[in-house]
Write an enzyme that holds these catalytic residues in place. Structure first.
Site, short mmCIF file in Angstrom:
data_model
loop_
_atom_site.label_atom_id
_atom_site.label_comp_id
_atom_site.label_asym_id
_atom_site.label_seq_id
_atom_site.Cartn_x
_atom_site.Cartn_y
_atom_site.Cartn_z
N SER A 191 0.84 -1.19 0.00
CA SER A 191 0.00 0.00 0.00
C SER A 191 0.88 1.24 0.00
O SER A 191 1.98 1.23 0.56
CB SER A 191 -0.90 0.01 1.24
OG SER A 191 -1.56 1.25 1.38
N TYR A 246 -1.36 -0.94 10.58
CA TYR A 246 -1.44 -1.18 9.14
C TYR A 246 -0.25 -0.54 8.42
O TYR A 246 0.40 -1.17 7.58
CB TYR A 246 -2.76 -0.63 8.60
CG TYR A 246 -2.98 -0.83 7.13
CD1 TYR A 246 -3.38 -2.06 6.62
CD2 TYR A 246 -2.80 0.23 6.23
CE1 TYR A 246 -3.60 -2.24 5.26
CE2 TYR A 246 -3.03 0.06 4.88
CZ TYR A 246 -3.42 -1.18 4.39
OH TYR A 246 -3.64 -1.35 3.05
#
Length: 280
Positions: free
Chosen positions: A157, A170
């Protein structure tokens, strides 16, 4: 994402792996994982499907087999070493090999500042998003190397490339994935191993729908953009970009080939690095 980074220790004589015939996709029961599994089956790969929900996996396996290829259903938790090893053995027994590993399974934590995070949830997210890919690569890569090489794709990401105020488990995990992929590239390149960090963009899934950050989003990255890139990786078309960060919705197989042909992938391009002082 800029800065001077040494070239791979292995970028000299190399062994190119053959095109992948089989793939193992984690988190394959829904979302991006399901789309990747079915899309890669459509591209002609036999698919091993790994997740915790056997019922959902069986449904996806039927979609995969409808494309005229084989499917193996692997029920396991990616954070369980024994379960992962058993799942990989079964995939190799049923499909003959695992030529391509796609580490897709992942979670996101509650969107709060680090000091408000629940420690148990925080660490659980890191376990899923980091320990999981580590265990899968640890179990799959030796077989790849014994067969002359293979490819590993981590679903990463843009959140792993920059500081963020919220959902820190995350972002920590996605940054760690860059180091896992880079380590695989550095250590395994000369033996035929290729590793890629792929950001799928913001795909409409159950996970993204639950995030406040995307509450008002109206434009989403199609999952097919990731499938196109992974299929090109499977065919060996992007092997020169091993160790690099690829972005679905921005990159295409064609644009990446143009970058390679122009030599723009050299000198640490698309690697995670610390930048120098401004003006230096």
């Amino acid at each position: 994402m800029t800065g001077s980074v040494p070239s791979s220790v292995a970028e000299g004589p190399r062994t190119d792996p053959p095109a992948a015939r089989t793939v193992l996709v984690t988190g394959a029961s829904r979302g991006i994982g399901r789309e990747l599994a079915v899309g890669l089956a459509r591209a002609g790969l036999d698919v091993a499907l790994l997740a915790r929900d056997e019922t959902r996996l069986t449904d996806v396996a039927e979609e995969v087999e409808a494309q005229g290829v084989r499917a193996a259903v692997l029920v396991a938790d990616v954070t369980d070493p024994a379960g992962v090893r058993a799942a990989v053995r079964r995939a190799e027994e049923e499909l003959g090999s695992v030529d391509l590993l796609v580490n897709n399974a992942g979670r996101v934590d509650t969107e709060v500042p680090l000091w408000e995070a629940d420690p148990e949830e925080w660490w659980s997210v890191v376990e899923t998003d980091v320990r999981g890919p580590f265990l899968l690569a640890h179990a799959v890569v030796p077989g790849m190397l014994a067969r002359g090489g293979g490819r590993v794709v981590d679903l990463n990401s843009g959140a792993g490339t920059r500081d963020s105020a919220l959902a820190t488990a995350y972002t920590v995990a996605k940054t760690a994935l860059f180091r896992i992929g880079g380590a695989l590239h550095q250590a395994g390149h000369a033996q035929g191993l290729r590793a890629f960090e792929l950001a799928p963009g913001v795909v409409r899934t159950d996970m993204t729908a639950s995030m406040r950050a995307h509450a008002d989003r109206t434009e989403w990255t199609p999952a097919e953009a990731s499938t196109d890139l992974v299929a090109a990786i499977a065919r060996g078309e992007l092997d020169e970009l091993s160790g690099c960060y690829l972005r679905a919705g921005v990159d295409t197989p064609g644009s990446l080939r143009e970058a390679v042909d122009a030599g723009r992938h050299r000198d640490g391009a698309r690697r995670l690095a610390v930048t120098g002082w401004a003006g230096t």
